[in-house]
Design a protein around this motif. Structure first.
Motif, PDB file in Angstrom:
ATOM      1  N   SER A  61       0.823  -1.216   0.000  1.00 59.62           N
ATOM      2  CA  SER A  61       0.000   0.000   0.000  1.00 59.62           C
ATOM      3  C   SER A  61       0.853   1.261   0.000  1.00 59.62           C
ATOM      4  N   PHE A  62       2.132   1.125   0.301  1.00 57.39           N
ATOM      5  CA  PHE A  62       3.041   2.267   0.270  1.00 57.39           C
ATOM      6  C   PHE A  62       3.865   2.297  -1.015  1.00 57.39           C
ATOM      7  N   THR A  63       3.435   1.559  -2.027  1.00 61.30           N
ATOM      8  CA  THR A  63       4.124   1.519  -3.312  1.00 61.30           C
ATOM      9  C   THR A  63       3.148   1.890  -4.427  1.00 61.30           C
ATOM     10  N   ASN A  64       3.655   1.858  -5.650  1.00 61.25           N
ATOM     11  CA  ASN A  64       2.798   2.075  -6.828  1.00 61.25           C
ATOM     12  C   ASN A  64       2.618   0.774  -7.610  1.00 61.25           C
ATOM     13  N   PHE A  65       2.684  -0.343  -6.926  1.00 59.34           N
ATOM     14  CA  PHE A  65       2.588  -1.661  -7.556  1.00 59.34           C
ATOM     15  C   PHE A  65       1.223  -1.830  -8.223  1.00 59.34           C
ATOM     16  N   ALA A  66       1.243  -2.248  -9.485  1.00 60.92           N
ATOM     17  CA  ALA A  66       0.004  -2.427 -10.242  1.00 60.92           C
ATOM     18  C   ALA A  66      -0.474  -3.869 -10.245  1.00 60.92           C
ATOM     19  N   GLY A  67       0.209  -4.725  -9.518  1.00 67.14           N
ATOM     20  CA  GLY A  67      -0.132  -6.138  -9.525  1.00 67.14           C
ATOM     21  C   GLY A  67       0.779  -6.944 -10.420  1.00 67.14           C
ATOM     22  N   TYR A  68       1.595  -6.258 -11.165  1.00 64.59           N
ATOM     23  CA  TYR A  68       2.561  -6.899 -12.063  1.00 64.59           C
ATOM     24  C   TYR A  68       3.661  -5.885 -12.371  1.00 64.59           C
ATOM     25  N   GLY A  69       4.787  -6.373 -12.829  1.00 65.00           N
ATOM     26  CA  GLY A  69       5.871  -5.469 -13.236  1.00 65.00           C
ATOM     27  C   GLY A  69       6.617  -4.883 -12.061  1.00 65.00           C
ATOM     28  N   GLU A  70       7.320  -3.796 -12.332  1.00 66.39           N
ATOM     29  CA  GLU A  70       8.148  -3.141 -11.327  1.00 66.39           C
ATOM     30  C   GLU A  70       7.323  -2.209 -10.456  1.00 66.39           C
ATOM     31  N   TRP A  71       7.898  -1.832  -9.342  1.00 70.30           N
ATOM     32  CA  TRP A  71       7.227  -0.925  -8.424  1.00 70.30           C
ATOM     33  C   TRP A  71       8.268  -0.129  -7.653  1.00 70.30           C
ATOM     34  N   ARG A  72       7.813   0.936  -7.022  1.00 69.80           N
ATOM     35  CA  ARG A  72       8.684   1.765  -6.184  1.00 69.80           C
ATOM     36  C   ARG A  72       7.848   2.349  -5.048  1.00 69.80           C
ATOM     37  N   PHE A  73       8.531   2.776  -4.004  1.00 66.82           N
ATOM     38  CA  PHE A  73       7.845   3.342  -2.851  1.00 66.82           C
ATOM     39  C   PHE A  73       7.314   4.740  -3.181  1.00 66.82           C
ATOM     40  N   GLU A 266     -22.323   0.441  -5.854  1.00 68.29           N
ATOM     41  CA  GLU A 266     -20.958  -0.078  -5.773  1.00 68.29           C
ATOM     42  C   GLU A 266     -20.468   0.004  -4.333  1.00 68.29           C
ATOM     43  N   SER A 267     -20.226  -1.148  -3.718  1.00 64.19           N
ATOM     44  CA  SER A 267     -19.748  -1.184  -2.342  1.00 64.19           C
ATOM     45  C   SER A 267     -18.228  -1.047  -2.307  1.00 64.19           C
ATOM     46  N   ILE A 268     -17.695  -0.903  -1.106  1.00 62.03           N
ATOM     47  CA  ILE A 268     -16.248  -0.763  -0.965  1.00 62.03           C
ATOM     48  C   ILE A 268     -15.543  -2.043  -1.393  1.00 62.03           C
ATOM     49  N   SER A 269     -16.088  -3.186  -0.995  1.00 67.89           N
ATOM     50  CA  SER A 269     -15.466  -4.465  -1.371  1.00 67.89           C
ATOM     51  C   SER A 269     -15.443  -4.644  -2.877  1.00 67.89           C
ATOM     52  N   LEU A 270     -16.535  -4.276  -3.545  1.00 67.78           N
ATOM     53  CA  LEU A 270     -16.591  -4.398  -4.998  1.00 67.78           C
ATOM     54  C   LEU A 270     -15.619  -3.430  -5.668  1.00 67.78           C
ATOM     55  N   LEU A 271     -15.506  -2.232  -5.130  1.00 65.83           N
ATOM     56  CA  LEU A 271     -14.561  -1.258  -5.672  1.00 65.83           C
ATOM     57  C   LEU A 271     -13.127  -1.752  -5.522  1.00 65.83           C
ATOM     58  N   ILE A 272     -12.788  -2.311  -4.370  1.00 57.81           N
ATOM     59  CA  ILE A 272     -11.443  -2.839  -4.154  1.00 57.81           C
ATOM     60  C   ILE A 272     -11.163  -3.987  -5.117  1.00 57.81           C
ATOM     61  N   TYR A 273     -12.147  -4.845  -5.315  1.00 57.58           N
ATOM     62  CA  TYR A 273     -11.969  -5.988  -6.228  1.00 57.58           C
ATOM     63  C   TYR A 273     -11.780  -5.517  -7.666  1.00 57.58           C
ATOM     64  N   ARG A 274     -12.622  -4.592  -8.104  1.00 59.11           N
ATOM     65  CA  ARG A 274     -12.527  -4.114  -9.487  1.00 59.11           C
ATOM     66  C   ARG A 274     -11.231  -3.366  -9.736  1.00 59.11           C
ATOM     67  N   GLY A 275     -10.924  -2.427  -8.860  1.00 61.85           N
ATOM     68  CA  GLY A 275      -9.730  -1.621  -9.079  1.00 61.85           C
ATOM     69  C   GLY A 275      -8.442  -2.375  -8.832  1.00 61.85           C
ATOM     70  N   GLY A 276      -8.445  -3.227  -7.800  1.00 59.88           N
ATOM     71  CA  GLY A 276      -7.211  -3.906  -7.441  1.00 59.88           C
ATOM     72  C   GLY A 276      -6.872  -5.090  -8.313  1.00 59.88           C
ATOM     73  N   LEU A 277      -7.877  -5.884  -8.694  1.00 62.15           N
ATOM     74  CA  LEU A 277      -7.612  -7.105  -9.452  1.00 62.15           C
ATOM     75  C   LEU A 277      -7.944  -6.986 -10.928  1.00 62.15           C
ATOM     76  N   GLN A 278      -8.714  -5.982 -11.306  1.00 63.89           N
ATOM     77  CA  GLN A 278      -9.102  -5.833 -12.705  1.00 63.89           C
ATOM     78  C   GLN A 278      -8.655  -4.517 -13.321  1.00 63.89           C
ATOM     79  N   GLY A 279      -8.356  -3.527 -12.479  1.00 63.81           N
ATOM     80  CA  GLY A 279      -8.059  -2.205 -13.022  1.00 63.81           C
ATOM     81  C   GLY A 279      -6.628  -1.755 -12.900  1.00 63.81           C
ATOM     82  N   GLY A 280      -5.724  -2.637 -12.459  1.00 62.60           N
ATOM     83  CA  GLY A 280      -4.321  -2.241 -12.346  1.00 62.60           C
ATOM     84  C   GLY A 280      -4.032  -1.269 -11.226  1.00 62.60           C
ATOM     85  N   GLU A 281      -4.919  -1.201 -10.211  1.00 63.33           N
ATOM     86  CA  GLU A 281      -4.716  -0.298  -9.070  1.00 63.33           C
ATOM     87  C   GLU A 281      -4.443  -1.099  -7.799  1.00 63.33           C
TER      88      GLU A 281
END
Length: 314
Positions: A61-73, A266-281
């Motif tokens: 959560s303190f990085t810009n990790f998109a779920g794949y590739g490189e990341w930085r703080f 749109e609930s918080i859980s659904l937003l987290i699922y969509r953005g985190g696992l499907q939206g590269g966030e």
């Protein structure tokens, strides 16, 4: 006359206590190996499949990790951006409003059914099984059934009865779609609450009601002055668990509206699922999940303390 004297038995002296035995007796007994063998596997499974993912998520959560590739703080920038995101605020508003309404409704309905079932209806065991049935059904399957009812059956019936307000699916209406989600959630969650309230009502002694009847107390007075105070602990448990579960609503929305129309449901859980696992966030929504976790824990603790004080006041 011969006098026989009994032979004197040798005096038995207590053995001198060994200092090492005394120190050994002071020490607490060790934990049996059987308990270690039973607890350690469960602890390891919980640690690796729960604690490690939580700590990993907090780290990302303190990085810009998109779920794949490189990341930085990036420091606290994800958390700062959360408070500037209108979509996040909208999801929180809907989730908390939905959880509040559903928690109140499910406890009122479940308590009313449990009191009526415990007081008047025969075949209590059979009815307990009937009322508990919704709890064991898969939410997605039941949700698709309710989806068909709201989208097809209910509008057809309303049109034939001349009710124009319900002639169209409420799930397609931004102002009414949340009502359908509440109906499904309350119907499914009431089963568990009814069983808990029935268990609480079994702990109330019948002699108390007999004394109240002799004093001329009405049914409503008996409920307010006897039943409700004596099952206060069960009310606290149901309220805390209901709010926690409704704040994590996900399956109901996926089956009924999928967050629509637009983002109205749109609930918080659904937003987290969509953005985190499907939206590269991934990192951004992980920060959202951390804030969400803190909010649920804080609300549950506050609710628990308030309800416990209410129990003590009776």
């Amino acid at each position: 006359m011969t006098v026989y004297k009994a032979a004197e038995e040798p005096r038995r002296t207590a053995p001198t206590p060994d200092p090492s035995d005394r120190s050994r007796s002071r020490r607490a007994p060790g934990i049996p190996k059987t308990i270690w063998a039973m607890v350690l596997p469960a602890f390891l499974l919980f640690f690796f499949f729960h604690t490690v993912p939580v700590l990993t998520g907090i780290f990302y959560s303190f990085t810009n990790f998109a779920g794949y590739g490189e990341w930085r703080f990036v420091g606290f920038s994800n958390y700062v951006n959360l408070f500037r995101d209108e979509r996040v605020f909208s999801a929180y508003r809907f989730t908390f409003w939905f959880a509040l309404v559903s928690t109140v409704l499910v406890n009122v309905i479940a308590l009313a059914i449990a009191v009526g079932l415990n007081a008047r209806i025969k075949l209590k065991t059979t009815f307990r099984a009937v009322f508990f049935l919704p709890h064991v059904l898969a939410i997605l399957i039941v949700g698709y059934v309710f989806n068909y009812m709201f989208a097809n059956s209910l509008p057809t019936i309303a049109e034939r009865m001349g009710i124009t307000a319900l002639s169209a699916s409420i799930l397609a209406n931004e102002d009414l779609a949340w009502v359908g989600v509440v109906i499904l959630a309350v119907w499914q969650a009431a089963a568990f609450n009814i069983i808990l309230y029935l268990a609480g009502l079994q702990t109330v002694p019948s002699e108390v009601y007999e004394a109240a009847n002799l004093d001329g107390a009405s049914s409503w007075q008996q409920f307010l002055r006897i039943t409700f105070p004596l099952i206060g602990a069960f009310f606290t448990i149901n309220m805390v668990l209901s709010l926690k579960n409704f704040l994590q609503v996900f399956d109901h929305i996926v089956a009924l509206t999928n967050g629509g129309p637009g983002t109205a449901t749109e609930s918080i859980s659904l937003l987290i699922y969509r953005g985190g696992l499907q939206g590269g966030e991934y990192a951004y929504q992980t920060a959202n999940a951390v804030v969400y976790l803190i909010a649920i824990v804080v609300l549950s603790l506050i609710q628990f303390r308030i309800l416990q004080r209410r129990e003590a006041s009776f």
